[in-house]
Structure formats: structure tokens, C-alpha cells
Design a protein around this motif. Structure first.
Motif, mmCIF file in Angstrom:
data_model
loop_
_atom_site.group_PDB
_atom_site.id
_atom_site.type_symbol
_atom_site.label_atom_id
_atom_site.label_comp_id
_atom_site.label_asym_id
_atom_site.label_seq_id
_atom_site.Cartn_x
_atom_site.Cartn_y
_atom_site.Cartn_z
ATOM 1 N N GLU A 145 -2.140 2.817 4.162
ATOM 2 C CA GLU A 145 -2.303 2.833 3.493
ATOM 3 C C GLU A 145 -2.771 1.029 2.812
ATOM 4 O O GLU A 145 -2.290 0.659 1.454
ATOM 5 C CB GLU A 145 -0.740 2.627 2.097
ATOM 6 N N GLN A 146 -3.426 0.694 3.586
ATOM 7 C CA GLN A 146 -3.821 -0.399 3.068
ATOM 8 C C GLN A 146 -2.158 -1.264 3.280
ATOM 9 O O GLN A 146 -2.661 -2.453 2.549
ATOM 10 C CB GLN A 146 -5.354 -1.055 2.587
ATOM 11 N N ASP A 147 -0.936 -1.273 3.598
ATOM 12 C CA ASP A 147 0.098 -2.163 3.126
ATOM 13 C C ASP A 147 0.428 -1.811 4.361
ATOM 14 O O ASP A 147 1.581 -1.086 4.325
ATOM 15 C CB ASP A 147 0.335 -1.831 1.580
ATOM 16 N N PHE A 148 0.930 -2.990 5.274
ATOM 17 C CA PHE A 148 1.928 -3.246 6.394
ATOM 18 C C PHE A 148 3.029 -3.589 5.866
ATOM 19 O O PHE A 148 4.454 -3.421 7.042
ATOM 20 C CB PHE A 148 0.771 -4.611 7.418
ATOM 21 N N SER A 149 3.433 -3.496 4.979
ATOM 22 C CA SER A 149 4.893 -3.922 4.729
ATOM 23 C C SER A 149 5.690 -1.889 4.505
ATOM 24 O O SER A 149 6.791 -1.904 4.263
ATOM 25 C CB SER A 149 5.115 -4.336 3.422
ATOM 26 N N SER A 150 5.063 -1.100 4.025
ATOM 27 C CA SER A 150 4.854 0.422 3.956
ATOM 28 C C SER A 150 4.841 1.290 3.952
ATOM 29 O O SER A 150 3.391 0.840 4.906
ATOM 30 C CB SER A 150 5.295 0.285 1.974
ATOM 31 N N GLY A 151 5.105 2.463 4.387
ATOM 32 C CA GLY A 151 4.544 3.379 4.581
ATOM 33 C C GLY A 151 4.504 4.400 6.306
ATOM 34 O O GLY A 151 5.107 3.156 6.808
#
Length: 626
Positions: free
Chosen positions: A265-271
């Protein structure tokens, strides 16, 4: 913004590191100019990484340079320009200039205007490069997946020569040849697909997943038949040593930063994290290895398609539990699978993933693999649309000619050249028979076999049936006619005499057979008492009065005489029959009499001279004297 930059910093550093060592190979096809003489010759062109290149075939056309919209960045309909070729004319290859918009958009606009292929002239003096698709968004994805014509990049110098010849009024004809784009040394094709288990990476991931589902059936047919050797590959990166302890590397990598994948998701904080993708990639590699050890490597296609359907990221099922349920349903040995995967937390190399990283480096004619997805056929990178029929055509072109499996001759990979003027081949419209045959290499003109009857000829201007049964196919090409419920044919079911007019007709046997007038030509019914009447294919002869016509002797005899002769013939037949019966009875009598006499003589002799086969008769006279 700073947070996002820090998130991607390791991957930027890694990309720079890869670029300093990468070796890129541009896949080319041959381009040969056939006219005018001033630029006649063969040149290289780089195959575009979209559309459908005609792997295994070639294409001839006329080059046109547009009077407006030279870069093809706008729709040609805005300029009332069309490039649709006229019936009977060569297809149009549109020459456009590089710059101002994506390569794919240039080709899409040309395709909509009717062009059959596109040549993009470089605007910089440099070696050829591969025209790739842009970073896809929804807008570009719509036209990229609909591009079906081939395209190629040519050098700036060659492009200038083409434009000069066109502006000078010359007709520029050339051939695009993809026959050597894929090596075809033997009867087996080796190919590999560089893929990824991540299903949340946008349009390219969706296209890849759709291709795997569509191509599964064809891939398994080829693999089970021993025609191909397939192997899946997965790109992995490593985290630079300086960042191995960072949060980013820990969440995106396994085995202490050795094997990594970008965050889905290109988001290290979720998923999901990148390491989840690496673990599933490793699992899919091991599914192939375990299945291959059992002699069933095609099970990989079953696992991957089932996992996509049952364990998508969107439904939060992209995990080990869901993967285990798919593995169990396919009967894959889970213990061997766990052993193959090893420990993702161990501070050591994983042999399977290490092999994948080594394989990413280009070898021989194949460049480094840096783009997902990438298809490699016989060690050559495939360029074009990742679509079932296009890829199948590329695989089929990798077989040595005449060794292609049946699936390569199916309608899925036909070039459809026979639809236009029958491909220039022979045809019999009345019998709906043609010598034109579509293949993935293009059309061939080859006399067919119909209902077990083989046609012979050059396939272009002449084909004719031969051998037994030839007369059942359009009457063997011979004359035939039906009249008054009777059919007449000049076809002879032998190779020696092909067409011969039947009795009662004369002619060449092919185009015509004329009825012979036996009466007029005095070939029959010539006796004084005969009356001749000609009929279609025969004649009728009658006699006057009480006379009867004898066809074999071409004469008339009286009915009374005929009756007397018939009576005497009957008498003689009866007498002959009685004589034969009497002779037969006499022979039977003689045979029975002789048998009776023989039995009587043997009985008398047995009383005085007993035979060896009979027991000795006891003498009672001697017994009384004793």
C-alpha cells in the motif's frame, strides 16, 4: 512529505545501486526496406513493450508520414486524417516523431486512425531503446490494454531517410519481420515468467493476475505434453547494509534485510508489509519446486490462480492460513513445502531466494530483469501485451518449424490473413474448399485434404483432388450433368485417367461432354428394318412389324423365329438336364454296388483266413478228439 521521503529513501538508494550494475538488452526485430532503391536494405528496430507483435511472422506495408500531427499526440480525427488502407492495397505503416507524449498514446491514436503498424523515429542520436508503457493510471490503462497493432522505434538517422524519401514522392515499402525475434532451435520451448504475489500494486498487477488466470489452461496443456519447460521467478531486492536495522527494512524484508519487497500500500503504518509479499513469493516458489519433484510442475498454475481468488489482500485473507487451505485442497506435501521455505527470521541466506536474486542478472542474450511482469522465451525477453493469444503466439514461434504442437495451429493464434482475398491462395468457391491456412507464422497456401481426399498442386493457382474417393469431391473437377433423373459424370476414380466422358458422350471430360447422336452418325441401328431414336446418353432402336431387335447383332428377327428358337433352346436344356441326371444316377449306382461287393468278399475271406485285426477262431474239433 518528509516522512514519505524517508520511507522510500532505502529503495532509492537500492535503485541507484542496481542501475550502476544493470545490463539492459533491447529486443529487436528486423526491418527491411524493399523500395525505393536509394534506401533499400535491412535495419534494426526496437520492439514496443505494448500492443501485439507478430511473433513468428512478418508484415509488409507502405510507410506514410502524416501531413499534420507529426508526433501523433492528438487524435487524427481532429485533422480529418485516416490511414485505413484501400481494398487490395498494402497496409499502412505510420511514421511518427518521438516526443511530447507517451509512446503508447502515439500508437493508440494511430491505431484509431486505421494504421496497421507504427514506426516511431527517435529525436536523439542514441542506441535503440525499448518503448515501455507509462506509469499507469486509470486513464492510460484504458487505451493501453486495447492496443493491438505492433510498433517499433527506429533511429533518428533512419527516420530522416524515410521522411526524405516520402517527401520526394517515392513510395516507401518495407517489411517488419519478427521471425527471428524469438530463437527456435528445437521442438521444446523454455520460458519463464517474472511475477509477484502482490495484488494491490495497481493496473499492472490486475493485468498480471488476469493473464495468469487466462493462460493457465494453455500453459498446462503445453507442459503436460512435454512441449515446454516453464519456470516462475520472483524479483526480490536487498536492503542496503546501512539500513538493515531501520523500521523500513524490518517491515519490508526477511532474513535480516537480505530479501525485500516494496510495501503493497506504500504505507508502512497500515495494511500488509513488504515482508508478507516476500514470504508468499517464497511459498509460491516452493510450491513449484515441490510439484516439480513429483513430475507435476503445472500445479503451480493451479495454486497461484486459486490463491488469487481465495486469498486477496482486499478481503484481508492474504495470509498463511488461507495459503495452507489452498495447499491442502491441491494435495501438496506441506512438510516438504515448510522445509523448502526455511526460517524467514534466520540471519542467513535462503537458498531459494538467493537463486532468484542471481537469476535477475542478465545472461547471454537476455538482459537484467528489472520490470514486473517480464516474460522470457528461449532466453529472449518478450515485448508486447501480456495477453493469452499474443503470448501463445510468441511461445509457438519458439518451436522449430514443423514441430509446433496442435494448440499452435488453433484459432486462438491464427493471423486471419485468409479473410482478405483468400490470402492470395487457390480456392473452389462452389465446393467451399481453400488452400489458404492461417497459422501463427502467417498464412500458408497449401493444397488441403478434405474427407480423406488429398488435393495436389502448388496451392496458389492450382489444386486438384487425387487418389481413391477423388470423384466424391466436387466430381473430381470433371464434367457432370443430371437430366431426367439420371446423373452422368466424366470422373474416373483412378490417377491414370482423371476425366473421361462416359459411353455415349464425347469431349474433353473436364469442361464438356456432348451427347453422341448414334442415329445420325450411323453407329447403331443400321439394319434395313431398324428405326433409330436418339436419347440423352444413349439411343433406342425398334423394328417394324413383328420383328424383334437384337442389340448385340444390330439386326431384326421375327418374333415367331425367336419363339421357335426359344422353344428348341428350352427342349435342349431339358434334355441336357435329364442326361446329366442319368449320368449322375449311374455313377452313384456303380459306387454303391462296388461297396456292397467288397463287403461280401471280405466276409467270405474272413471265414477261412482270419485277418490280423480279428481274434483267432477256436477249433472245437480238436477239443473233442482230446
Amino acid at each position: 512529505m518528509m516522512k514519505q521521503l524517508l520511507c522510500f529513501l532505502p529503495w532509492l538508494l537500492l535503485s541507484l545501486l542496481v542501475m550502476t550494475e544493470a545490463r539492459f538488452v533491447v529486443e529487436k526485430n528486423s526491418l527491411s526496406v524493399t523500395s525505393p532503391e536509394t534506401i533499400k536494405g535491412t535495419h534494426d528496430s526496437a520492439i514496443g513493450n505494448f500492443g501485439i507483435p507478430q511473433y513468428g511472422g512478418s508484415m509488409a506495408g507502405t510507410v506514410v508520414y502524416p501531413r499534420e500531427n507529426h508526433k501523433s499526440c492528438k487524435e487524427f480525427s481532429d485533422f480529418s486524417i485516416s490511414f485505413k488502407s484501400q481494398p487490395g492495397a498494402l497496409p499502412i505503416f505510420l511514421l511518427v516523431d518521438r516526443g511530447d507524449c507517451f509512446f503508447a498514446l502515439k500508437v493508440w491514436n494511430a491505431q484509431k486512425a486505421g494504421a496497421s503498424a507504427v514506426l516511431v523515429a527517435d529525436n536523439v542520436d542514441e542506441p535503440l531503446i525499448t518503448m515501455d508503457t507509462p506509469e499507469e493510471d486509470v486513464a492510460s490503462a484504458k487505451y493501453i490494454e486495447n492496443i493491438t497493432i505492433p510498433s517499433a522505434l527506429v533511429t533518428k538517422g533512419f527516420g530522416e531517410k524515410l521522411k526524405k524519401a516520402i517527401s520526394g514522392g517515392d513510395m516507401v515499402n518495407l517489411n517488419l519481420d519478427w521471425r527471428e525475434a524469438v530463437p527456435h532451435p528445437d521442438d521444446r520451448v523454455e520460458y519463464e515468467l517474472w511475477t509477484n504475489s502482490n495484488d494491490e500494486c495497481g493496473v499492472k498487477c490486475d493485468m498480471l493476475m488476469e493473464f495468469v488466470k487466462d493462460f493457465k489452461g494453455a500453459a498446462q496443456i503445453l507442459e503436460k505434453g512435454g512441449f515446454t519447460q516453464f519456470r516462475p521467478h520472483y524479483i526480490t531486492w536487498y536492503c542496503p547494509h546501512t539500513f538493515t536495522l531501520s523500521r523500513q527494512c524490518k517491515s519490508q524484508c526477511i532474513n535480516k534485510g537480505r530479501y525485500c519487497a516494496p510495501d503493497p500500500e506504500q504505507d508502512f503504518s497500515s495494511g500488509y508489509d513488504g515482508k508478507d509479499v516476500v514470504v508468499e513469493n517464497l511459498r509460491q516458489l516452493c510450491v513449484y519446486k515441490v510439484a516439480n519433484e513429483t513430475g507435476k510442475p503445472w500445479v503451480w498454475w493451479d495454486y497461484v490462480t486459486d490463491f488469487q481468488i481465495r486469498c486477496p489482500m482486499k478481503e484481508k485473507k492474504y495470509n498463511k492460513d488461507c495459503a495452507d487451505s489452498v495447499i491442502k485442497s491441491l494435495g501438496i506435501d506441506s512438510r516438504k513445502l515448510d522445509k523448502c521455505m526455511g526460517d524467514p527470521d534466520a540471519d542467513m541466506d535462503n537458498p531459494v531466494l538467493k537463486e532468484e536474486q542471481d537469476a535477475q542478472v542478465g545472461k547471454g542474450s537476455r538482459g537484467d530483469v528489472t520490470i514486473l511482469p517480464t516474460l522470457v522465451v528461449n532466453n529472449r525477453q518478450y515485448r508486447g501485451k501480456l495477453e493469452k493469444s499474443a503470448v501463445l503466439k510468441a511461445l509457438c514461434s519458439g518451436f522449430e518449424e514443423t514441430t509446433e504442437p496442435a494448440i499452435c495451429l488453433s484459432t486462438e493464434v491464427e493471423s486471419n490473413e485468409c479473410l482478405d482475398n483468400n490470402g492470395g491462395c487457390w480456392q473452389d468457391k462452389s465446393a467451399n474448399i481453400t488452400a489458404c491456412k492461417d497459422t501463427f507464422r502467417g498464412r500458408v497456401c497449401e493444397c488441403p485434404t478434405v474427407d480423406g481426399v488429398r488435393f495436389k498442386g502448388d496451392g496458389y493457382s492450382h489444386c486438384e483432388p487425387s487418389g481413391p474417393g477423388r470423384c466424391t469431391i466436387n466430381n473430381g473437377g470433371c464434367w457432370h450433368e443430371e437430366r431426367d433423373g439420371h446423373a452422368f459424370s466424366a470422373c474416373v476414380d483412378k490417377d491414370i485417367v482423371k476425366c473421361q466422358c462416359p459411353p455415349g458422350f464425347k469431349g474433353d471430360g473436364i469442361k464438356k461432354c456432348e451427347d453422341i447422336n448414334e442415329c445420325k452418325e450411323k453407329k447403331a441401328c443400321q439394319c434395313p428394318e431398324c428405326s433409330c431414336k436418339n436419347t440423352w446418353g444413349s439411343f433406342e432402336c425398334s423394328c417394324s412389324g413383328d420383328l424383334l431387335y437384337m442389340r448385340d447383332h444390330d439386326t431384326c428377327i421375327s418374333k415367331t423365329g425367336a419363339q421357335v428358337r426359344s422353344a428348341w433352346a428350352a427342349v435342349w436344356l431339358i434334355m441336357l438336364s435329364l442326361g446329366l441326371a442319368a449320368g449322375g444316377a449311374y455313377l452313384v449306382y456303380k459306387y454303391r454296388l462296388r461297396q456292397y461287393m467288397d463287403s461280401e468278399i471280405r466276409a467270405i475271406m474272413a471265414q477261412y483266413m482270419p485277418l490280423d485285426s480279428q481274434p483267432e477262431v477256436q477249433n472245437h474239433v480238436n477239443d473233442e478228439r482230446a
